[in-house]
Scaffold this motif. Structure first.
Motif, short mmCIF file in Angstrom:
data_model
loop_
_atom_site.label_atom_id
_atom_site.label_comp_id
_atom_site.label_asym_id
_atom_site.label_seq_id
_atom_site.Cartn_x
_atom_site.Cartn_y
_atom_site.Cartn_z
N ALA A 237 0.81 -1.22 0.00
CA ALA A 237 0.00 0.00 0.00
C ALA A 237 0.84 1.27 0.00
O ALA A 237 0.29 2.37 -0.12
N ALA A 238 2.16 1.13 0.11
CA ALA A 238 3.03 2.29 0.31
C ALA A 238 2.87 3.35 -0.77
O ALA A 238 2.80 4.55 -0.47
N ILE A 239 2.81 2.94 -2.04
CA ILE A 239 2.69 3.92 -3.13
C ILE A 239 1.35 4.65 -3.04
O ILE A 239 1.28 5.87 -3.21
N GLY A 240 0.27 3.91 -2.77
CA GLY A 240 -1.05 4.53 -2.65
C GLY A 240 -1.13 5.49 -1.47
O GLY A 240 -1.75 6.56 -1.57
N VAL A 241 -0.48 5.14 -0.36
CA VAL A 241 -0.46 6.03 0.80
C VAL A 241 0.31 7.29 0.47
O VAL A 241 -0.12 8.41 0.80
N ALA A 242 1.45 7.14 -0.20
CA ALA A 242 2.27 8.31 -0.56
C ALA A 242 1.55 9.24 -1.51
O ALA A 242 1.69 10.47 -1.43
N SER A 243 0.75 8.68 -2.43
CA SER A 243 0.03 9.51 -3.41
C SER A 243 -1.28 10.06 -2.87
O SER A 243 -1.91 10.92 -3.49
N GLY A 244 -1.73 9.54 -1.72
CA GLY A 244 -2.99 10.00 -1.13
C GLY A 244 -4.20 9.24 -1.59
O GLY A 244 -5.33 9.57 -1.20
N SER A 245 -4.01 8.19 -2.41
CA SER A 245 -5.16 7.42 -2.89
C SER A 245 -5.64 6.38 -1.88
O SER A 245 -6.75 5.85 -2.00
N LEU A 246 -4.81 6.10 -0.86
CA LEU A 246 -5.19 5.17 0.20
C LEU A 246 -4.95 5.81 1.56
O LEU A 246 -3.93 6.46 1.77
N ILE A 247 -5.89 5.60 2.45
CA ILE A 247 -5.79 6.13 3.81
C ILE A 247 -5.92 4.98 4.81
O ILE A 247 -6.78 4.10 4.66
#
Length: 290
Positions: A237-247
């Motif tokens: 999930a790291a990339i999604g968290v960094a881009s803001g698409s995952l919380i």
């Protein structure tokens, strides 16, 4: 005494997808392949193949193929002059999240010397395939070695509950976090109970609206696109968290899943090299918390 010509014929039919391509692979006639498999079934008194297109091994047939592969590994170590064992085979069970993240590194150059047949199995289910003799090794959350095998602790995968910002707004999760179980919940398959465990840990019942997504990469994409919330490995999930698409829905409530590598003690040198590679990669990517 096993008829190893018959076992090679059985393995070739499954590997090649039919009797005719198996005959070409073994450099014999199609009739010879058919007779060897039928002879094996007559001797054992039960079928070893389900004759569909392509043919698949029965549970007994898969056990026999796994036995053959173990013998091939041992013969390879003896450097016997047998062209049929120049390359050995290994059928192994891996969970989908590991395949989508760190495990391909572990396989690395092993495929230079070994044909790898990967079976995707939940981390709680791989050990059953090993107990039934269907795989030579497995990655799972079970820490007890079965008879004739060894087990190595690899580390821990930390899962967290993730969802998209849009999903949180649509279902008003920030205002009513105790209603999360009513919102769509992503589930890899019927064996995946991480979401249930997470909700129960927070005092909520099982998810009311599960959505099955039997793809590790697709699971992450569906969460990022607001289809539902789900438990995803931190590293994935790291990339999604960094881009803001995952919380992260509950930063203080992760679920840690330990992983263990099970392999037969009589697996041969190629399997020993695979084991060493798996341990090395696991120590590089997995949490080593005790």
């Amino acid at each position: 005494m096993m008829d190893y010509k018959a076992l090679h014929a059985l393995a070739a039919v499954v590997r090649c997808g039919g009797f005719e391509p198996a005959a070409k692979d073994l450099c014999v006639t199609q009739s010879a392949v058919s007779q060897r498999v039928k002879g094996l079934e007559n001797r054992l008194g039960q079928p070893v193949l389900i004759r569909q297109t392509p043919p698949i091994a029965t549970e007994l047939g898969q056990k026999l193929i796994s036995h053959l592969h173990r013998v091939e590994h041992l013969e390879k170590d003896l450097t016997l002059a047998n062209p049929q064992v120049d390359r050995v085979h290994a059928r192994i069970a891996i969970n989908a999240d590991s395949m989508a993240t760190w495990f391909p590194e572990a396989i690395g150059k092993i495929t230079d010397e070994m044909d790898v047949d990967i079976v995707i199995a939940d981390q709680d289910k791989g050990i059953e395939l090993m107990r039934r003799g269907e795989v030579l090794a497995c990655l799972c959350s079970e820490d007890t070695a079965i008879n004739g095998a060894r087990v190595d602790r690899l580390g821990v995968v930390r899962y967290r509950a993730y969802a998209s910002p849009d999903f949180l707004l649509r279902y008003k999760i920030l205002d009513q976090p105790d209603k999360l179980h009513l919102a769509p919940c992503l589930q890899f398959n019927e064996d995946d109970k991480l979401q249930h465990q997470f909700l129960n840990m927070l005092g909520m019942p099982d998810p009311l609206n599960p959505i099955r997504c039997p793809s590790s990469e697709g699971f992450v994409q569906m969460a990022a696109n607001g289809c539902g919330f789900g438990m995803i490995p931190e590293m994935q999930a790291a990339i999604g968290v960094a881009s803001g698409s995952l919380i992260d829905l509950a930063p203080t409530s992760p679920i840690d899943i330990p992983l263990y590598w099970h392999t037969w003690r009589s697996g041969g040198s190629a399997m020993k090299r695979l084991r060493a590679s798996v341990i090395k990669s696991a120590h590089r990517w997995l949490r080593q918390d005790r």
